[in-house]
Design an enzyme around this catalytic site. Structure first.
Site, PDB file in Angstrom:
ATOM      1  N   ASP A 167       0.850  -1.196   0.000  1.00  0.00           N
ATOM      2  CA  ASP A 167       0.000   0.000   0.000  1.00  0.00           C
ATOM      3  C   ASP A 167       0.885   1.245   0.000  1.00  0.00           C
ATOM      4  O   ASP A 167       1.478   1.598   1.018  1.00  0.00           O
ATOM      5  CB  ASP A 167      -0.903   0.005   1.245  1.00  0.00           C
ATOM      6  CG  ASP A 167      -1.837   1.219   1.232  1.00  0.00           C
ATOM      7  OD1 ASP A 167      -2.846   1.168   0.516  1.00  0.00           O
ATOM      8  OD2 ASP A 167      -1.537   2.228   1.912  1.00  0.00           O
ATOM      9  N   TYR A 172       3.297   9.610  -0.487  1.00  0.00           N
ATOM     10  CA  TYR A 172       4.381   9.014   0.313  1.00  0.00           C
ATOM     11  C   TYR A 172       5.740   9.208  -0.360  1.00  0.00           C
ATOM     12  O   TYR A 172       6.777   8.981   0.250  1.00  0.00           O
ATOM     13  CB  TYR A 172       4.147   7.517   0.561  1.00  0.00           C
ATOM     14  CG  TYR A 172       2.847   7.145   1.231  1.00  0.00           C
ATOM     15  CD1 TYR A 172       2.066   8.101   1.873  1.00  0.00           C
ATOM     16  CD2 TYR A 172       2.386   5.832   1.233  1.00  0.00           C
ATOM     17  CE1 TYR A 172       0.863   7.765   2.477  1.00  0.00           C
ATOM     18  CE2 TYR A 172       1.193   5.481   1.844  1.00  0.00           C
ATOM     19  CZ  TYR A 172       0.427   6.457   2.457  1.00  0.00           C
ATOM     20  OH  TYR A 172      -0.752   6.115   3.054  1.00  0.00           O
ATOM     21  N   LYS A 218      -2.281   6.012  -4.621  1.00  0.00           N
ATOM     22  CA  LYS A 218      -3.394   6.935  -4.321  1.00  0.00           C
ATOM     23  C   LYS A 218      -3.170   8.298  -4.958  1.00  0.00           C
ATOM     24  O   LYS A 218      -2.028   8.753  -5.062  1.00  0.00           O
ATOM     25  CB  LYS A 218      -3.538   7.125  -2.799  1.00  0.00           C
ATOM     26  CG  LYS A 218      -3.555   5.828  -2.002  1.00  0.00           C
ATOM     27  CD  LYS A 218      -3.799   6.047  -0.517  1.00  0.00           C
ATOM     28  CE  LYS A 218      -3.558   4.770   0.273  1.00  0.00           C
ATOM     29  NZ  LYS A 218      -2.178   4.593   0.731  1.00  0.00           N
ATOM     30  N   HIS A 243      -7.151   9.648  -2.259  1.00  0.00           N
ATOM     31  CA  HIS A 243      -6.527   9.558  -0.936  1.00  0.00           C
ATOM     32  C   HIS A 243      -7.392  10.159   0.176  1.00  0.00           C
ATOM     33  O   HIS A 243      -7.416   9.660   1.295  1.00  0.00           O
ATOM     34  CB  HIS A 243      -5.165  10.269  -0.984  1.00  0.00           C
ATOM     35  CG  HIS A 243      -4.203   9.852   0.081  1.00  0.00           C
ATOM     36  ND1 HIS A 243      -2.864   9.702  -0.130  1.00  0.00           N
ATOM     37  CD2 HIS A 243      -4.383   9.550   1.384  1.00  0.00           C
ATOM     38  CE1 HIS A 243      -2.252   9.323   0.983  1.00  0.00           C
ATOM     39  NE2 HIS A 243      -3.164   9.229   1.927  1.00  0.00           N
TER      40      HIS A 243
HETATM   41  N1  LIG Z   1      -5.155   6.452   3.490  1.00  0.00           N
HETATM   42  C1  LIG Z   1      -4.607   7.157   4.456  1.00  0.00           C
HETATM   43  O1  LIG Z   1      -4.913   8.333   4.668  1.00  0.00           O
HETATM   44  C2  LIG Z   1      -3.589   6.491   5.334  1.00  0.00           C
HETATM   45  C3  LIG Z   1      -3.183   7.109   6.536  1.00  0.00           C
HETATM   46  C4  LIG Z   1      -2.247   6.444   7.334  1.00  0.00           C
HETATM   47  C5  LIG Z   1      -1.729   5.218   6.933  1.00  0.00           C
HETATM   48  N2  LIG Z   1      -2.116   4.644   5.745  1.00  0.00           N
HETATM   49  C6  LIG Z   1      -1.582   3.339   5.289  1.00  0.00           C
HETATM   50  O2  LIG Z   1      -1.638   2.395   6.353  1.00  0.00           O
HETATM   51  C7  LIG Z   1      -0.332   1.933   6.663  1.00  0.00           C
HETATM   52  C8  LIG Z   1      -0.198   1.615   8.141  1.00  0.00           C
HETATM   53  O3  LIG Z   1      -0.536   2.710   8.958  1.00  0.00           O
HETATM   54  P1  LIG Z   1       0.516   3.460   9.894  1.00  0.00           P
HETATM   55  O4  LIG Z   1       1.849   3.422   9.252  1.00  0.00           O
HETATM   56  O5  LIG Z   1      -0.087   4.780  10.204  1.00  0.00           O
HETATM   57  O6  LIG Z   1       0.470   2.655  11.277  1.00  0.00           O
HETATM   58  P2  LIG Z   1       0.711   1.157  11.798  1.00  0.00           P
HETATM   59  O7  LIG Z   1       0.955   0.219  10.691  1.00  0.00           O
HETATM   60  O8  LIG Z   1      -0.382   0.879  12.773  1.00  0.00           O
HETATM   61  O9  LIG Z   1       2.035   1.353  12.670  1.00  0.00           O
HETATM   62  C9  LIG Z   1       3.293   1.572  12.110  1.00  0.00           C
HETATM   63  C10 LIG Z   1       4.290   1.828  13.257  1.00  0.00           C
HETATM   64  O10 LIG Z   1       4.357   0.666  14.101  1.00  0.00           O
HETATM   65  C11 LIG Z   1       5.720   0.194  14.154  1.00  0.00           C
HETATM   66  N3  LIG Z   1       5.616  -1.283  14.146  1.00  0.00           N
HETATM   67  C12 LIG Z   1       5.404  -2.091  13.083  1.00  0.00           C
HETATM   68  N4  LIG Z   1       5.342  -3.372  13.472  1.00  0.00           N
HETATM   69  C13 LIG Z   1       5.524  -3.383  14.812  1.00  0.00           C
HETATM   70  C14 LIG Z   1       5.574  -4.410  15.768  1.00  0.00           C
HETATM   71  N5  LIG Z   1       5.411  -5.694  15.426  1.00  0.00           N
HETATM   72  N6  LIG Z   1       5.787  -4.075  17.070  1.00  0.00           N
HETATM   73  C15 LIG Z   1       5.948  -2.784  17.419  1.00  0.00           C
HETATM   74  N7  LIG Z   1       5.902  -1.752  16.559  1.00  0.00           N
HETATM   75  C16 LIG Z   1       5.686  -2.049  15.243  1.00  0.00           C
HETATM   76  C17 LIG Z   1       6.403   0.755  12.915  1.00  0.00           C
HETATM   77  O11 LIG Z   1       7.774   0.954  13.160  1.00  0.00           O
HETATM   78  P3  LIG Z   1       8.950   0.332  12.233  1.00  0.00           P
HETATM   79  O12 LIG Z   1       8.712   0.742  10.815  1.00  0.00           O
HETATM   80  O13 LIG Z   1      10.176   0.967  12.840  1.00  0.00           O
HETATM   81  O14 LIG Z   1       8.925  -1.154  12.434  1.00  0.00           O
HETATM   82  C18 LIG Z   1       5.688   2.085  12.767  1.00  0.00           C
HETATM   83  O15 LIG Z   1       6.262   3.054  13.637  1.00  0.00           O
HETATM   84  C19 LIG Z   1       0.565   3.063   6.179  1.00  0.00           C
HETATM   85  O16 LIG Z   1       1.913   2.668   6.026  1.00  0.00           O
HETATM   86  C20 LIG Z   1      -0.116   3.430   4.875  1.00  0.00           C
HETATM   87  O17 LIG Z   1       0.180   2.478   3.869  1.00  0.00           O
HETATM   88  C21 LIG Z   1      -3.045   5.260   4.955  1.00  0.00           C
END
Ligand SMILES: NC(=O)c1ccc[n+]([C@@H]2O[C@H](COP(=O)([O-])OP(=O)(O)OC[C@H]3O[C@@H](n4cnc5c(N)ncnc54)[C@H](OP(=O)(O)O)[C@@H]3O)[C@@H](O)[C@H]2O)c1
Length: 322
Positions: A59, A64, A93, A124
């Protein structure tokens, strides 16, 4: 909580799951998210580790600014392994500032990704240009589907009103609404309304960006199943039917985050997790939602945002601080 049907599949020696979208296309129920991942070798490595671990879905987004790294990873990994590109599901997106030039933005994403087609392309967020420009953008997405540049199209951060406006005016229905959803902010009313319209939920920040992994309730369920707190939050997402998008650039986390198809949360676990919803919204985009606990009078506060911009300021993404 609504559930959706998911089918188990085997990818190498990894069990995983796919769900069927409203246009018949299947989508892997877990993706590697690459928000805040740089356009360099670290993201290329993360995508390759993810493919090695059994993920088949990335994704990304124009915003990004890492589509080139994702494209390089897909090209190099498929060449090295012989796995056909068709077995990989790539999402990008359309950013808000490009609603009035969506066709060009699609071509730009394809070029950066080095792909002939994207599997999924989303608006997005509702953006700041207004509903008519947003509909023009959607028409450009529909035309890109006709031209074979995109297989499926969807939206992100749309509230019910924005979904209904699109549904009343579209030729091709959106397949997903990508919104924040995790046990601390399930976004249940919007989830239910989206699913009721035949549209799947893609859950972003499925681990609440890691901010609540040390909660005792999560740790207790993790200990019970011999799993990590992150795996418990992700498994909850699968069991409520979300397509989950955990982000990590860390190899061992990428690997463990997809080891969630070999156990099941029971009804007691699910009840505990469902009761954790405290409106802990970690992202800045998207509808505020109605997940806050009911007030003593029984109503839920803060259910509507005042405009369609949902946390945008001056067309810029408000990067979350966590
Ligand atoms: N459409 C939108 O508006 C929108 C908004 C936000 C996000 N997104 C999408 O959703 C994806 C995920 O959301 P997100 O990045 O906000 O949050 P998330 O996936 O809930 O959390 C990511 C964070 O958690 C850490 N992490 C990952 N695995 C872990 C584990 N097993 N234990 C502890 N910490 C862990 C990562 O650090 P490390 O990388 O250091 O491991 C990072 O800091 C994004 O990457 C993006 O593709 C879309």
């Amino acid at each position: 909580m609504s559930k959706v049907a998911a089918s188990g599949i085997q990818v190498g020696n990894v069990s995983t799951q796919v769900v069927k979208l409203n246009n018949g296309q299947t989508i892997p129920q877990i993706a590697l998210g690459v928000y805040k991942a740089p356009n360099d070798g670290s993201t290329e490595n993360a995508c390759k580790w993810a493919f090695d671990a059994g993920y088949r879905h990335i994704d990304s987004a124009a915003r990004y600014m890492n589509e080139e790294a994702v494209g390089r990873a897909v090209k190099e990994w498929t060449a090295a392994t012989g796995v056909p590109r068709e077995e990989i599901f790539i999402t990008s997106k359309l950013w808000d500032a490009d609603h009035d030039k969506a066709a060009a933005a699609i071509d730009d994403s394809l070029k950066k990704l080095q792909l002939d087609y994207m599997d999924l392309y989303l608006i997005h967020s509702p953006g700041t240009m207004g509903p008519e420009v947003r509909l023009e953008a959607w028409k450009a997405l529909e035309e890109a589907v006709d031209a074979g540049k995109i297989k499926s199209i969807g939206v992100s951060n749309f509230d019910v009103e924005e979904l209904d406006h699109l549904l009343a005016n579209c030729r091709i229905k959106p397949v997903v609404n990508q919104i924040e959803s995790h046990p601390f902010f399930a976004h249940e009313e919007l989830r239910e309304a989206t699913i009721a319209r035949g549209i799947h939920i893609q859950a972003y920040s499925p681990m609440a960006q890691g901010v609540a992994l040390d909660r005792p309730e999560i740790k207790a369920i993790a200990t019970k199943h011999g799993k990590t707190p992150a795996q418990i939050l992700l498994r909850w997402g699968l069991q409520v039917g979300n397509i989950i998008l955990p982000k990590s650039l860390t190899k061992h986390r990428i690997e463990s985050n997809c080891q969630i198809f070999d156990f099941e949360l029971d009804s007691d676990d699910m009840e505990i997790l469902n009761n954790l919803d405290e409106g802990l919204k970690v992202g800045k985009l998207g509808p505020k939602g109605t997940s806050q606990p009911a007030s003593p009078g029984g109503t839920r506060p803060g259910s509507r945002r005042s405009s369609g911009s949902g946390g945008l300021s001056g067309g810029k993404l408000q990067m979350s601080s966590s």
